[in-house]
Design a protein around this motif. Structure first.
Motif, PDB file in Angstrom:
ATOM      1  N   HIS A  15      46.841  40.983  -9.403  1.00 16.04           N
ATOM      2  CA  HIS A  15      45.543  41.180  -8.770  1.00 16.04           C
ATOM      3  C   HIS A  15      45.163  42.657  -8.817  1.00 16.04           C
ATOM      4  O   HIS A  15      46.024  43.542  -8.756  1.00 16.04           O
ATOM      5  N   ASP A  58      45.019  45.131  -2.106  1.00 21.14           N
ATOM      6  CA  ASP A  58      45.627  43.870  -2.510  1.00 21.14           C
ATOM      7  C   ASP A  58      46.870  44.166  -3.332  1.00 21.14           C
ATOM      8  O   ASP A  58      46.783  44.651  -4.473  1.00 21.14           O
ATOM      9  N   GLY A  63      40.684  45.303  -3.180  1.00 28.11           N
ATOM     10  CA  GLY A  63      40.349  43.964  -2.703  1.00 28.11           C
ATOM     11  C   GLY A  63      38.942  43.823  -2.182  1.00 28.11           C
ATOM     12  O   GLY A  63      38.567  42.738  -1.735  1.00 28.11           O
TER      13      GLY A  63
END
Length: 563
Positions: free
Chosen positions: A154, A149, A158
């Motif tokens: 973030h 990601d 992921g």
């Protein structure tokens, strides 16, 4: 060491991200090769102790598109499996590293024998590296990998994702399912099924000093997965005194008699300037493991630290000799009866000091270039060795390299090299070359990547031939030039003693002249520099011609002597 034990590492030098597989009595290991050709090195054993190289799985640009890939890009973490009478190998080729993005492609190849020929690659998308295949009891097959990601704010991890694979068509089917998330980076996922549980083996904490292996399990393949409440199955993060550091990223195998083993990567750093430096890169190690009554996996010797010496079961048959391996390197397995689509058609075959001794290491490895082909110990960068720049025929008994682009190039580099498996070696070669310009060079290298390496060789100048010692240190380039008188071959020598490297030359093989001061070879490590590094040190031969791109350099021999 008795016949019932093996000492780690079982594959010394640059052999990271091991994937292990057993078919019958035969064990196989595949390793990452990153930007090096050929791709995905393969080994074979009958007893988990004696390992014989049996070549590589990826030998053509179609199967291995590496031209221009960054340092430590290329092939990351391949994974082997066996299903319906065939060997399957899934791998990622990474094109972008070092920034917020990881651009990559995932490919799948298969073969009826581990020695090939392997099929053309089938494309299985991208999005995340470290793919593996899981073949369930119901006949369905699944691709498992982590996702990356790149969005600001973030976490780059992921999650672990799962998607079904149609093996005959060589494509993904159905929807992708996210089966595990975690606050820390976990990668290298591998699925196993045992006693009604699905188990995820995960590499955790990155691939440096914090590395480890973590287990999770679920009653259903798509989760939810619970993490092992005891934490890491394997790690050396909390004991810097261990010989085997960075322990992590592994796969499981079961013996015919029911014992369980884990192959994993680890590094044996040297101490340089008060810092640990892993010159040999990440190596392949073996641990015995066991299942507890409550269904979790544990190291057989207890705790979570890697053992240097591990018991192995007696083999039912003796290990293959090198001659046997050359003649019959792997059993031929009958292909499945179902017809294969054209897209999957087969390709043509194409801590110092004692703790850091090479294990195992031949005292002398010498190549006098008398065979019609270079052995599988030799590797090139980002492209196959081809007759337009490397030849054993133009001058029989010599290896001829034709100089091309500079040693900083990621596109047209004339370099062949072998893994260093010990930090105490003497490397010697004989070169004959007639360079006219400073941009023409030929000699030996101690190599990490295009930005960090050492080169000793002959070069040209307005005043005649010269010896040049060139140093590339994380992008900083310097060179020292020494006037010489030479009529014929020049002997070149590099002596590596721990992290200290000294070069020398000779015209007669009797008297040697040191060239330059002692160098710090610890820069040839994963733990040095400003960029991500995942490979290991090599040594070999190189030729450069920045002018015509055709200057021949002839090498009479190349020798690595373990001290």
């Amino acid at each position: 060491m008795s016949n019932s034990t093996v000492r780690n590492p079982i594959l010394p030098g640059f052999h990271p991200d091991p994937s292990i597989l057993r078919v019958g009595e035969d064990y196989y290991i595949a390793n990452s090769t990153f930007e090096w050709y050929p791709g995905i090195r393969l080994h074979h054993s009958r007893n988990l102790r004696d390992w014989t190289p049996i070549g590589h799985a990826l030998t053509s640009p179609a199967a291995l598109p590496l031209r221009g890939v960054p340092n430590s890009g290329g092939v990351w973490a391949p994974s082997l499996s066996y299903h319906d009478g065939r060997f399957w190998l899934v791998y990622a080729v990474v094109y972008t590293t070092g920034g917020p993005f990881k651009d990559l492609d995932i490919f799948l190849v298969h073969a009826s024998s581990m020695t090939g020929p392997w099929s053309e690659p089938a494309y299985l998308g991208g999005g995340g590296f470290d793919p593996s295949l899981f073949h369930d009891d119901d006949g369905r097959s699944w691709l498992v990998n982590m996702t990356w990601d790149a969005r600001p704010g973030h976490h780059p991890f992921g999650g672990i994702v799962l998607q079904e694979v149609d093996l005959l068509r060589g494509c993904l089917v159905g929807e992708q399912r996210r089966i595990l998330t975690h606050d820390e980076l976990v990668e290298g996922p591998n699925l196993y099924r045992r006693d009604g549980w699905y188990y995820l083996m995960l590499a955790e904490g990155g691939t440096g000093w914090n590395h480890g292996i973590l287990m999770a399990r679920s009653r259903t393949i798509d989760g939810p997965y619970e993490l092992d409440p005891s934490g890491s199955l394997l790690t050396s993060r909390d004991n810097p005194g261990l010989t085997l550091q960075k322990a992590g990223h592994g796969e499981l195998v079961q013996t015919p008699t029911g014992e369980w083993y884990l192959v994993h990567l680890a590094s044996r750093p040297v101490l340089a300037h008060g810092e640990r430096r892993s010159i040999l890169g990440r190596e392949t190690c073996l641990q015995q493991v066991r299942w507890t009554d409550d269904g979790w996996l544990r190291l057989h010797h207890g705790g979570h630290w890697p053992a240097e010496e591990v018991p192995v079961p007696p083999s039912a048959s003796p290990p293959p000799t090198p001659a046997d391996a050359a003649a019959h390197p792997a059993p031929l397995i009958a292909p499945p009866t179902a017809a294969e689509p054209a897209a999957l058609a087969a390709l043509p075959t194409a801590a110092e000091p004692a703790a850091l001794a090479a294990l195992p290491a031949a005292p002398v490895a010498r190549d006098e270039f008398e065979s019609p082909e270079l052995s599988s110990d030799w590797n090139s960068l980002r492209q196959p060795m081809s007759g337009d720049w490397v030849s054993l025929e133009e001058r029989p008994g010599w290896l001829r390299l034709r100089g091309r682009q500079s040693l900083w190039s990621r596109f047209g580099l004339s370099l062949v090299a072998q893994r260093l498996t010990s930090t105490r070696v003497v490397v010697t070669a004989s070169v004959e070359c007639k360079p006219s310009y400073s941009g023409q060079q030929a000699g030996i290298v101690f190599w990490y990547d295009t930005t960090t390496h050492f080169f000793l060789g002959v070069t040209g100048s307005e005043e005649g031939p010269r010896v040049v010692l060139a140093k590339s240190d994380d992008g900083r380039y310097t060179e020292d030039v020494t006037a010489i008188e030479v009529d014929g071959p020049l002997l070149l020598r590099g002596t590596l003693d721990g992290h200290r490297l000294q070069f020398a030359i000779s015209t007669d093989g009797e008297s040697w002249q040191d060239i330059g001061a002692t160098l710090d070879a610890s820069v040839l490590s994963d733990d040095y520099g400003s960029a991500l590094r995942f490979t290991g040190a090599f040594t070999g031969l190189a030729a450069v011609d920045s002018y015509a791109g055709r200057l021949p350099a002839d090498f009479a021999f190349f020798e690595i002597r373990a001290e």
